[in-house]
Write a protein that holds these residues in place. Structure first.
Motif, PDB file in Angstrom:
ATOM      1  N   LEU A 185       0.813  -1.222   0.000  1.00  0.00           N
ATOM      2  CA  LEU A 185       0.000   0.000   0.000  1.00  0.00           C
ATOM      3  C   LEU A 185       0.844   1.269   0.000  1.00  0.00           C
ATOM      4  O   LEU A 185       0.321   2.357   0.234  1.00  0.00           O
ATOM      5  N   THR A 186       2.145   1.146  -0.264  1.00  0.00           N
ATOM      6  CA  THR A 186       3.002   2.327  -0.363  1.00  0.00           C
ATOM      7  C   THR A 186       3.036   2.820  -1.809  1.00  0.00           C
ATOM      8  O   THR A 186       3.019   2.022  -2.749  1.00  0.00           O
ATOM      9  N   ALA A 269      -6.564   0.224  -3.815  1.00  0.00           N
ATOM     10  CA  ALA A 269      -6.495   0.406  -2.364  1.00  0.00           C
ATOM     11  C   ALA A 269      -5.384   1.371  -1.977  1.00  0.00           C
ATOM     12  O   ALA A 269      -5.546   2.200  -1.066  1.00  0.00           O
ATOM     13  N   ALA A 270      -4.244   1.288  -2.656  1.00  0.00           N
ATOM     14  CA  ALA A 270      -3.117   2.170  -2.341  1.00  0.00           C
ATOM     15  C   ALA A 270      -3.476   3.628  -2.618  1.00  0.00           C
ATOM     16  O   ALA A 270      -3.133   4.528  -1.831  1.00  0.00           O
ATOM     17  N   ARG A 271      -4.172   3.873  -3.734  1.00  0.00           N
ATOM     18  CA  ARG A 271      -4.604   5.248  -4.036  1.00  0.00           C
ATOM     19  C   ARG A 271      -5.611   5.737  -2.997  1.00  0.00           C
ATOM     20  O   ARG A 271      -5.563   6.893  -2.564  1.00  0.00           O
ATOM     21  N   ALA A 272      -6.516   4.850  -2.587  1.00  0.00           N
ATOM     22  CA  ALA A 272      -7.508   5.232  -1.585  1.00  0.00           C
ATOM     23  C   ALA A 272      -6.850   5.553  -0.251  1.00  0.00           C
ATOM     24  O   ALA A 272      -7.203   6.539   0.413  1.00  0.00           O
ATOM     25  N   VAL A 273      -5.875   4.739   0.145  1.00  0.00           N
ATOM     26  CA  VAL A 273      -5.168   4.974   1.406  1.00  0.00           C
ATOM     27  C   VAL A 273      -4.457   6.318   1.374  1.00  0.00           C
ATOM     28  O   VAL A 273      -4.503   7.087   2.343  1.00  0.00           O
ATOM     29  N   ALA A 274      -3.788   6.619   0.268  1.00  0.00           N
ATOM     30  CA  ALA A 274      -3.059   7.889   0.173  1.00  0.00           C
ATOM     31  C   ALA A 274      -4.002   9.076   0.325  1.00  0.00           C
ATOM     32  O   ALA A 274      -3.705  10.044   1.039  1.00  0.00           O
ATOM     33  N   ALA A 275      -5.166   9.006  -0.334  1.00  0.00           N
ATOM     34  CA  ALA A 275      -6.129  10.117  -0.244  1.00  0.00           C
ATOM     35  C   ALA A 275      -6.727  10.210   1.160  1.00  0.00           C
ATOM     36  O   ALA A 275      -6.850  11.313   1.722  1.00  0.00           O
ATOM     37  N   GLU A 276      -7.098   9.081   1.730  1.00  0.00           N
ATOM     38  CA  GLU A 276      -7.688   9.084   3.071  1.00  0.00           C
ATOM     39  C   GLU A 276      -6.670   9.524   4.122  1.00  0.00           C
ATOM     40  O   GLU A 276      -7.021  10.215   5.088  1.00  0.00           O
ATOM     41  N   ALA A 297       2.491   4.583   5.261  1.00  0.00           N
ATOM     42  CA  ALA A 297       1.763   3.328   5.389  1.00  0.00           C
ATOM     43  C   ALA A 297       0.302   3.630   5.733  1.00  0.00           C
ATOM     44  O   ALA A 297      -0.076   4.792   5.903  1.00  0.00           O
ATOM     45  N   PRO A 298      -0.548   2.607   5.872  1.00  0.00           N
ATOM     46  CA  PRO A 298      -1.959   2.854   6.173  1.00  0.00           C
ATOM     47  C   PRO A 298      -2.229   3.114   7.653  1.00  0.00           C
ATOM     48  O   PRO A 298      -3.234   2.673   8.199  1.00  0.00           O
ATOM     49  N   PHE A 299      -1.318   3.815   8.303  1.00  0.00           N
ATOM     50  CA  PHE A 299      -1.504   4.213   9.698  1.00  0.00           C
ATOM     51  C   PHE A 299      -0.646   5.439   9.973  1.00  0.00           C
ATOM     52  O   PHE A 299       0.303   5.731   9.240  1.00  0.00           O
ATOM     53  N   VAL A 300      -1.003   6.150  11.045  1.00  0.00           N
ATOM     54  CA  VAL A 300      -0.365   7.411  11.400  1.00  0.00           C
ATOM     55  C   VAL A 300       0.038   7.343  12.863  1.00  0.00           C
ATOM     56  O   VAL A 300      -0.721   6.830  13.701  1.00  0.00           O
ATOM     57  N   LEU A 301       1.215   7.863  13.194  1.00  0.00           N
ATOM     58  CA  LEU A 301       1.680   7.915  14.572  1.00  0.00           C
ATOM     59  C   LEU A 301       1.531   9.337  15.097  1.00  0.00           C
ATOM     60  O   LEU A 301       1.990  10.287  14.464  1.00  0.00           O
ATOM     61  N   ILE A 302       0.885   9.457  16.255  1.00  0.00           N
ATOM     62  CA  ILE A 302       0.755  10.768  16.891  1.00  0.00           C
ATOM     63  C   ILE A 302       1.349  10.710  18.295  1.00  0.00           C
ATOM     64  O   ILE A 302       1.557   9.631  18.856  1.00  0.00           O
ATOM     65  N   GLU A 303       1.635  11.880  18.837  1.00  0.00           N
ATOM     66  CA  GLU A 303       2.108  11.988  20.212  1.00  0.00           C
ATOM     67  C   GLU A 303       1.218  12.974  20.943  1.00  0.00           C
ATOM     68  O   GLU A 303       0.944  14.067  20.441  1.00  0.00           O
TER      69      GLU A 303
END
Length: 365
Positions: A185-186, A269-276, A297-303
């Motif tokens: 998905l990259t 799916a990869a295009r959808a993940v990038a837009a979302e 990747a299909p997840f985000v890290l926050i602090e």
């Protein structure tokens, strides 16, 4: 350990994964699985279920291997079928490593498997934002480390390392293991090329690549993936392995996922993940919530301050997110958020903003 938790539930336990935070009635941002399996994969699984009275056949395994070889320009003796990527990590001790280096923060299962086998480990802890610098990574890894494990993209930081960075960790007598569970998905943001940093189709005697289809295709409950390496490494990893490691439905699903229909599905799916993901980053920024890296990747890290309390407040509000307290180099203030559709993300970010405010108010008085 936080008050009210048991050792089994503790967010600090190495073997704890995001699925613990998902239950009926909770919106899942904790597990990086993309929805339900597509219809063509479900049809292949249903057809395979009609043959459950028989053991998985060599023909079914060969069909899955042939599809993998066609996708990655590999030979059959360079492929090892896996019951999920964790199955491959469990096999790593068969390589006979004397000293393993784990590039951290990263997925916890390699450490669990190697420690269980008594293999000495060095944690190669990258500084934030946790990107490998090709110019200094060699100095960070002990000279006698004969096994190096890295995720690409890395879970949970969502960092995608360059091929040059991975190449800088190689040296004679060392095996480099690359976990590419989320690589399908990259996307290169400039060229649109999918899997721009993948090593899956590169034939090197010292590189092992692990792949999973369970995340992208909604098959976490089925357990299916594969490993790519030189014939000699595949032979070593296969020694003493149990017969029929994959079920007939898993073999059928795997062949579909890596085949032409599956790869077209991945493209979409990869295009959808990038837009979302872009939408998610915008919503988080508007809410004043810091993202730790540029995610790929299909997840985000926050602090966020008091992250464990925020996580618990979010769960009470109906949203499950992944605490990163048990990852080397991170702590309880780091949370991993799976990328979801825009409406679901909007609802979660609103709840996250409220949870942060409520936790902060409680902490102040």
């Amino acid at each position: 350990m936080t008050a009210g938790t048991t050792p089994q539930d503790s967010v600090y336990r190495l073997s704890r994964h995001g699925d613990v935070d998902v239950e009926a009635g909770v919106v899942d941002f904790a597990v990086n699985v993309r929805g339900e399996a597509p219809e063509f994969v479900r049809a292949a699984i249903a057809d395979a279920c009609a043959r459950l009275a028989s053991y998985p056949s060599t023909a079914h395994a060969d069909a899955a291997i042939a599809a993998i070889c066609a996708l990655h320009q590999r030979d059959p003796d360079e492929v090892m079928l896996l019951a999920g990527a964790a199955d491959g990590f469990e096999a790593l001790p068969r390589l006979g490593s004397r000293h393993a280096a784990l590039v951290q923060p990263s997925f916890t299962e390699p450490e669990i498997a190697l420690r269980a086998a008594g293999i000495p480990i060095t944690q190669v802890q990258l500084p934030p934002p946790w990107c490998i610098d090709p110019d200094d990574i060699a100095d960070r890894i002990p000279d006698d480390a004969d096994l190096v494990v890295v995720g690409n993209p890395t879970n949970p930081t969502s960092v995608l390392h360059s091929r040059a960075a991975l190449d800088a960790m190689r040296r004679p007598g060392r095996i480099l293991v690359v976990d590419e569970a989320f690589a399908d998905l990259t996307v290169d943001p400039v060229t649109g090329e999918r899997e721009p940093q993948s090593l899956a189709s590169m034939r090197n005697d010292d590189i092992v690549v692990l792949r999973s289809v369970t995340k992208t295709f909604g098959l976490a409950g089925l357990r299916a993936g594969y490993l790519l390496a030189s014939p000699e490494i595949v032979e070593r990893l296969s020694r003493g392995r149990r017969p029929w490691p994959l079920s007939t439905p898993a073999l059928a699903a795997l062949a579909e996922c890596v085949g032409p229909a599956g790869q077209r599905f991945c493209d979409d799916a990869a295009r959808a993940v990038a837009a979302e993901r872009d939408f998610m980053l915008d919503r988080l920024a508007l809410a004043g919530i810091r993202t730790c890296t540029q995610p790929e990747a299909p997840f985000v890290l926050i602090e966020t301050p008091n992250g464990i309390a925020v996580k618990n407040a979010l769960r009470a509000a109906g949203f499950g997110v992944r605490s990163c307290a048990n990852f080397v180099g991170l702590d309880g203030d780091h949370l991993r958020l799976a990328v979801r559709d825009n409406a679901t993300v909007t609802a979660m970010v609103d709840a996250l903003a409220r949870a942060r405010k409520d936790v902060d108010d409680d902490a102040q008085g």
